[in-house]
Design a protein around this motif. Structure first.
Motif, PDB file in Angstrom:
ATOM      1  N   ARG A   1     -17.708  34.707 -28.942  1.00 32.17           N
ATOM      2  CA  ARG A   1     -19.209  35.158 -29.039  1.00 32.17           C
ATOM      3  C   ARG A   1     -19.424  36.291 -28.294  1.00 32.17           C
ATOM      4  NH1 ARG A   1     -23.774  30.211 -29.039  1.00 32.17           N
ATOM      5  NH2 ARG A   1     -22.791  29.057 -30.728  1.00 32.17           N
ATOM      6  N   ALA A   2     -18.875  36.436 -27.123  1.00 36.66           N
ATOM      7  CA  ALA A   2     -19.019  37.546 -25.928  1.00 36.66           C
ATOM      8  C   ALA A   2     -18.276  38.793 -26.478  1.00 36.66           C
ATOM      9  CB  ALA A   2     -18.531  37.218 -24.526  1.00 36.66           C
ATOM     10  N   LEU A   3     -16.975  38.620 -26.992  1.00 34.54           N
ATOM     11  CA  LEU A   3     -16.331  39.832 -27.568  1.00 34.54           C
ATOM     12  C   LEU A   3     -16.604  40.217 -28.736  1.00 34.54           C
ATOM     13  CD1 LEU A   3     -12.771  38.675 -26.301  1.00 34.54           C
ATOM     14  CD2 LEU A   3     -14.278  39.985 -25.363  1.00 34.54           C
ATOM     15  N   SER A   4     -17.330  39.459 -29.549  1.00 30.91           N
ATOM     16  CA  SER A   4     -17.738  39.689 -31.026  1.00 30.91           C
ATOM     17  C   SER A   4     -19.217  40.358 -30.838  1.00 30.91           C
ATOM     18  CB  SER A   4     -17.495  38.603 -32.011  1.00 30.91           C
ATOM     19  OG  SER A   4     -18.648  37.826 -31.725  1.00 30.91           O
ATOM     20  N   GLY A   5     -20.156  40.067 -30.078  1.00 30.49           N
ATOM     21  CA  GLY A   5     -21.151  40.167 -29.907  1.00 30.49           C
ATOM     22  C   GLY A   5     -22.329  39.432 -31.071  1.00 30.49           C
TER      23      GLY A   5
ATOM     24  N   LEU B   1     -28.549  35.380 -31.581  1.00 30.29           N
ATOM     25  CA  LEU B   1     -29.078  35.418 -29.993  1.00 30.29           C
ATOM     26  C   LEU B   1     -28.492  36.711 -29.327  1.00 30.29           C
ATOM     27  CD1 LEU B   1     -28.530  31.725 -29.163  1.00 30.29           C
ATOM     28  CD2 LEU B   1     -30.405  32.835 -29.983  1.00 30.29           C
ATOM     29  N   ASP B   2     -27.540  37.192 -30.004  1.00 33.86           N
ATOM     30  CA  ASP B   2     -27.091  38.474 -29.244  1.00 33.86           C
ATOM     31  C   ASP B   2     -27.304  39.624 -30.324  1.00 33.86           C
ATOM     32  OD1 ASP B   2     -25.639  39.796 -27.125  1.00 33.86           O
ATOM     33  OD2 ASP B   2     -23.701  38.935 -27.494  1.00 33.86           O
ATOM     34  N   ALA B   3     -28.373  39.736 -30.672  1.00 34.94           N
ATOM     35  CA  ALA B   3     -28.916  40.783 -31.483  1.00 34.94           C
ATOM     36  C   ALA B   3     -29.006  42.189 -31.073  1.00 34.94           C
ATOM     37  CB  ALA B   3     -30.075  40.548 -32.196  1.00 34.94           C
TER      38      ALA B   3
ATOM     39  N   THR C   1     -26.997  31.040 -34.090  1.00 28.37           N
ATOM     40  CA  THR C   1     -27.413  29.543 -34.134  1.00 28.37           C
ATOM     41  C   THR C   1     -27.462  28.892 -35.413  1.00 28.37           C
ATOM     42  OG1 THR C   1     -29.823  30.099 -34.716  1.00 28.37           O
ATOM     43  CG2 THR C   1     -29.212  30.605 -32.717  1.00 28.37           C
ATOM     44  N   LYS C   2     -27.470  27.456 -35.559  1.00 28.09           N
ATOM     45  CA  LYS C   2     -27.334  26.892 -36.869  1.00 28.09           C
ATOM     46  C   LYS C   2     -28.186  27.358 -37.804  1.00 28.09           C
ATOM     47  CE  LYS C   2     -30.166  22.822 -35.493  1.00 28.09           C
ATOM     48  NZ  LYS C   2     -30.336  21.421 -35.120  1.00 28.09           N
TER      49      LYS C   2
ATOM     50  N   GLY D   1     -18.129  26.751 -36.870  1.00 29.99           N
ATOM     51  CA  GLY D   1     -19.211  26.953 -37.481  1.00 29.99           C
ATOM     52  C   GLY D   1     -20.334  27.975 -36.648  1.00 29.99           C
ATOM     53  N   PRO D   2     -21.332  27.506 -36.495  1.00 27.02           N
ATOM     54  CA  PRO D   2     -22.369  28.299 -35.382  1.00 27.02           C
ATOM     55  C   PRO D   2     -22.128  28.144 -34.090  1.00 27.02           C
ATOM     56  CG  PRO D   2     -23.487  26.341 -36.316  1.00 27.02           C
ATOM     57  CD  PRO D   2     -22.166  26.512 -36.990  1.00 27.02           C
TER      58      PRO D   2
END
Length: 364
Positions: free
Chosen positions: A259-263, A273-275, A267-268, A251-252
């Motif tokens: 997260r790092a590779l996808s950018g 956060l990586d906008a 959050t839930k 999920g979130p």
């Protein structure tokens, strides 16, 4: 800086420009592979393989049915040649980090039929990524280069040391290309938290002491490679040992490496956060599958706490790819190839990692 070797121009099969080549890739950490009779090992405690062990590695190689092997933990071209011999028509290349350590011309060291695989000098043996291509494979190996940026260095006690480079290889069939980066990421941070600031900023001295900080620092250049390929509209793939249980997230709460590779770090409440970075859709194989590698030796009832088994239920080796490559991947083709009827001795003498295969179509 990347060190680029000359493209290997030998065509391994005749292809019409419009013909698609379906090939099987194998991703395999072959466990501190040295050449037969090498007086040195990577680690002092390494098992010294004998002739029968190399023969069984070749048998395991052929059990995969793969045409192209994306490898980790290879110590030299001569070690590669023990399992993927150029005398039988194989082509293989090892990271230019080996060349640097041996005082050879910069760039990946490639060995083709009719050539002699280089044997290492000196007392030290190191782990390197590599690629090996079976004879009569319906692809050409194009430009091959080092991706040195993954060497963000790390602290080992009081000593700063190098990390493994990536190996960037282009596979060609007709007018189509697949760009593959073979990686072996920092070990020791299998599912602990990684700070977001580490993958959002270029790594700078000093080197990190803790494994999760080091892995986090590697993610910035790894994402940069992915983003460059994706922005160019290239078909690309990461393959290797990520030393990370990517399937632990849900999920979130996706894994920090993902997260790092996808950018995309949602959050839930749905906030990214990586906008500040462009989102890239990613896919992987295997996806949320339990590992079959040496699973038969799991021990649910150890006699003592100290005798708990070391079976890893979640994989750490993956193929990762984007939307362009998704169209080339044969759905449902991912397979983990375990050693048949294995014993604990087999695990020690062969490899504690099992190869995983994936079929892709290169060409139109």
């Amino acid at each position: 800086m990347r060190s680029v070797s000359l493209a290997i121009g030998a065509v391994l099969a005749s292809l019409l420009p419009c013909q698609a080549a379906e090939i099987t890739l194998a991703n395999w950490n072959i466990q501190t592979l040295v050449y037969p009779g090498d007086p040195k090992t990577v680690f002092p405690e390494d098992y010294r393989r004998e002739a029968g062990d190399y023969a069984d590695l070749i048998r395991w190689r052929d059990n995969t049915g793969a045409s192209i092997f994306l490898l980790q933990e290879v110590s030299s071209p001569a070690a590669l040649d023990a399992v993927f011999p150029v005398a039988e028509g194989w082509i293989h290349c090892i990271s230019g980090q080996y060349a640097m350590a041996q005082g050879l011309p910069p760039g990946p060291v490639c060995t083709r039929p009719g050539e002699t695989a280089h044997r290492p000098a000196g007392n030290d043996r190191f782990q390197h990524p590599a690629i090996a291509i079976r004879p009569e494979t319906a692809v050409t190996l194009g430009p091959i280069a080092d991706y040195q940026e993954l060497n963000v260095r790390s602290m080992d006690g009081e000593q700063e040391r190098d990390l493994r480079w990536g190996l960037d290889a282009t596979l060609i069939a007709g007018s189509e290309k697949l760009r593959v980066l073979v990686v072996h990421m920092k070990s020791g941070c299998f599912d602990d938290q990684i700070q977001r600031k580490l993958w959002e900023n270029p790594p700078a001295p000093p080197a990190a002491k803790f494994a999760c900080d080091t892995l986090g620092r590697q993610l910035y250049p790894l994402r940069a490679w992915v983003e460059a390929r994706d922005a160019a509209g290239e078909k690309w793939m990461l393959a290797g040992d990520f030393n990370r249980r990517l399937d632990a997230g849900a999920g979130p709460y996706q894994d920090e490496v993902w997260r790092a590779l996808s950018g995309y770090a949602r959050t839930k409440d749905g906030v990214d956060l990586d906008a500040n970075r462009r989102d890239i859709r990613l896919f992987r194989s295997p996806y949320k599958e339990l590992s079959a590698c040496w699973r038969e030796f799991r021990n649910p009832e150890p006699a003592t706490l100290a005798e708990a088994d070391d079976y890893n239920i979640l994989p750490i080796e993956f193929f990762i790819y984007g939307e362009q490559t998704l169209q080339q991947v044969v759905k449902g083709s991912g397979v983990q190839v375990a050693w048949p009827n294995g014993t604990l001795a087999d695990k020690k003498r062969l490899s504690d990692h099992c190869p995983r295969t994936l079929k892709v179509r290169i060409g139109s």
